[in-house]
Design an enzyme around this catalytic site. Structure first.
Site, short mmCIF file in Angstrom:
data_model
loop_
_atom_site.label_atom_id
_atom_site.label_comp_id
_atom_site.label_asym_id
_atom_site.label_seq_id
_atom_site.Cartn_x
_atom_site.Cartn_y
_atom_site.Cartn_z
N GLU A 175 -0.41 2.14 -7.79
CA GLU A 175 0.28 2.10 -6.49
C GLU A 175 1.50 1.18 -6.51
O GLU A 175 1.38 -0.02 -6.30
CB GLU A 175 -0.69 1.63 -5.38
CG GLU A 175 -0.01 1.62 -4.02
CD GLU A 175 -0.92 1.17 -2.87
OE1 GLU A 175 -2.06 0.76 -3.11
OE2 GLU A 175 -0.46 1.23 -1.72
N LYS A 217 -0.11 6.59 -6.46
CA LYS A 217 -0.11 6.37 -5.00
C LYS A 217 1.23 5.78 -4.58
O LYS A 217 1.40 4.56 -4.55
CB LYS A 217 -1.27 5.45 -4.62
CG LYS A 217 -1.32 5.09 -3.14
CD LYS A 217 -2.66 4.50 -2.73
CE LYS A 217 -2.62 3.98 -1.31
NZ LYS A 217 -3.93 3.73 -0.74
#
Ligand code: 13P
Length: 336
Positions: A175, A217
């Site tokens: 992420e 992500k």
């Protein structure tokens, strides 16, 4: 197909998405105090248990990201939280970074920490039932930032994290979040996000990470919160797809967006358009925290004992997000 690839696909296939319920105690305290609920371990558990035992879990949620406190908690009938999640068919995941700290020599920026002792912590989380993990690097956009130091150090940490997680048989969620705070244009967000993600993949490849066994992500490509010339949702979807098409290697099975401060409807509508316009082979789904929980939390705070009302709201939100992950959401379905 590798085992890791199978796990990744199990989490994000068929319109399923991820519930990011991994707020640290500090963040969760802010969320609870904002709705006038005292932040105790019992209250944090009660809200999360209410979500995890909702009927939508079976149909729409492929994975739940937990925080260390929650993965160690048990329901009032003694079931472990990972078991509660698994019983719905979803996979339990765990946030393993220890937070973003001030970056030396670039003190307006952050470096995410948590590599020391990570191998041992991962083994413990695996034993507790976790099958995937999350690590978030965070970047700001200003005239000077993100700096090369922030881009390099965070990409390096994400790669070291990912290789340790795969060694332990779990899927790393990678992420890199470029924040929407600021007055920057969507084009600047596109340029900076592309640079950040590209560097992450350079490092992941250098560290021999199996790209078919990760989930990316990222943020969507948005105008900054204080930007005067906001782009339309249609443009958000096009710029987001342009970015990912150019910088994400084709081995990556899927992309699960963070909501990043967008409203529930905005995050749903943008995901829907991304899927409508998606001509890539990547699965595009959600890994939302606020955009899945906000309304449910508001309702829950009115009566923390009334599970049903909170669950109805959460069920609806998860259903809408899954429709968006299939490109089948509409405002009519939203308001039905
Ligand atoms: P939001 O969807 O609220 O941005 O949270 C997702 C997340 O996991 C941030 O790390």
């Amino acid at each position: 197909m590798s085992e890791l690839n199978k796990i990744a696909l199990k989490i994000i296939s068929n319109g399923k998405g991820i519930l990011a319920a991994d707020e640290s105690n500090g963040t969760m305290t802010k969320r609870l105090e904002a709705v006038n609920v005292t932040s105790t371990p019992e209250n944090r558990l009660l809200f999360r248990e209410t979500l995890f035992s909702s009927v939508c879990m079976k149909k729409y949620i492929g994975g739940v990201i937990l925080y260390d406190e929650t993965i160690n908690q048990r329901t009032n009938i003694g079931q472990s939280i990972p078991d509660l999640i698994s019983s719905s068919g979803a996979l339990p995941g765990i946030k393993v970074d220890t937070g973003a700290k001030t970056l030396a020599n670039s003190s307006d920026e952050k470096i995410t920490e948590g590599l020391d002792g990570l191998r041992e912590r991962l083994k413990r989380y695996y034993e507790l039932g976790a099958r995937f993990t999350k690590w978030r690097g965070v970047f700001v956009i200003t005239k000077k930032y993100p700096s090369i130091i922030a881009i390099h150090t965070n990409a390096h940490a994400l790669a070291r994290y990912s290789s340790l997680v795969q060694e332990c048989g779990m899927v790393p969620i990678v992420e890199p979040e470029v924040l929407m705070d600021g007055d920057h244009s969507a084009n600047l967000c596109l340029n900076k996000t592309s640079e950040v993600i590209k560097k992450c993949f350079d490092e992941l490849i250098l560290h021999k990470v199996d790209l078919s066994g990760i989930i990316l992500k990222p943020n969507m490509i948005l105008s900054g919160t204080h930007c005067k010339n906001k782009i339309s949702n249609e443009e958000v979807s096009r710029k987001t797809l342009e970015c990912l098409q150019n910088v994400v290697p084709s081995e990556v099975p899927g992309i699960a967006f963070l909501s990043g401060g967008q409203s529930e409807i905005e995050a749903t509508e943008n995901l829907n358009l991304i899927n409508k316009n998606n001509s890539t082979n990547f699965i595009m789904t959600y890994s939302y925290g606020r955009a899945l929980q906000q309304s449910a939390l508001k309702q829950w705070s009115k009566n923390t004992k009334d599970k049903e009302k909170t669950q109805n709201i959460f069920n609806h939100r998860a259903k809408m997000c899954t429709l968006a992950a299939k490109g089948k959401w509409s405002i009519e379905l939203e308001n039905k």
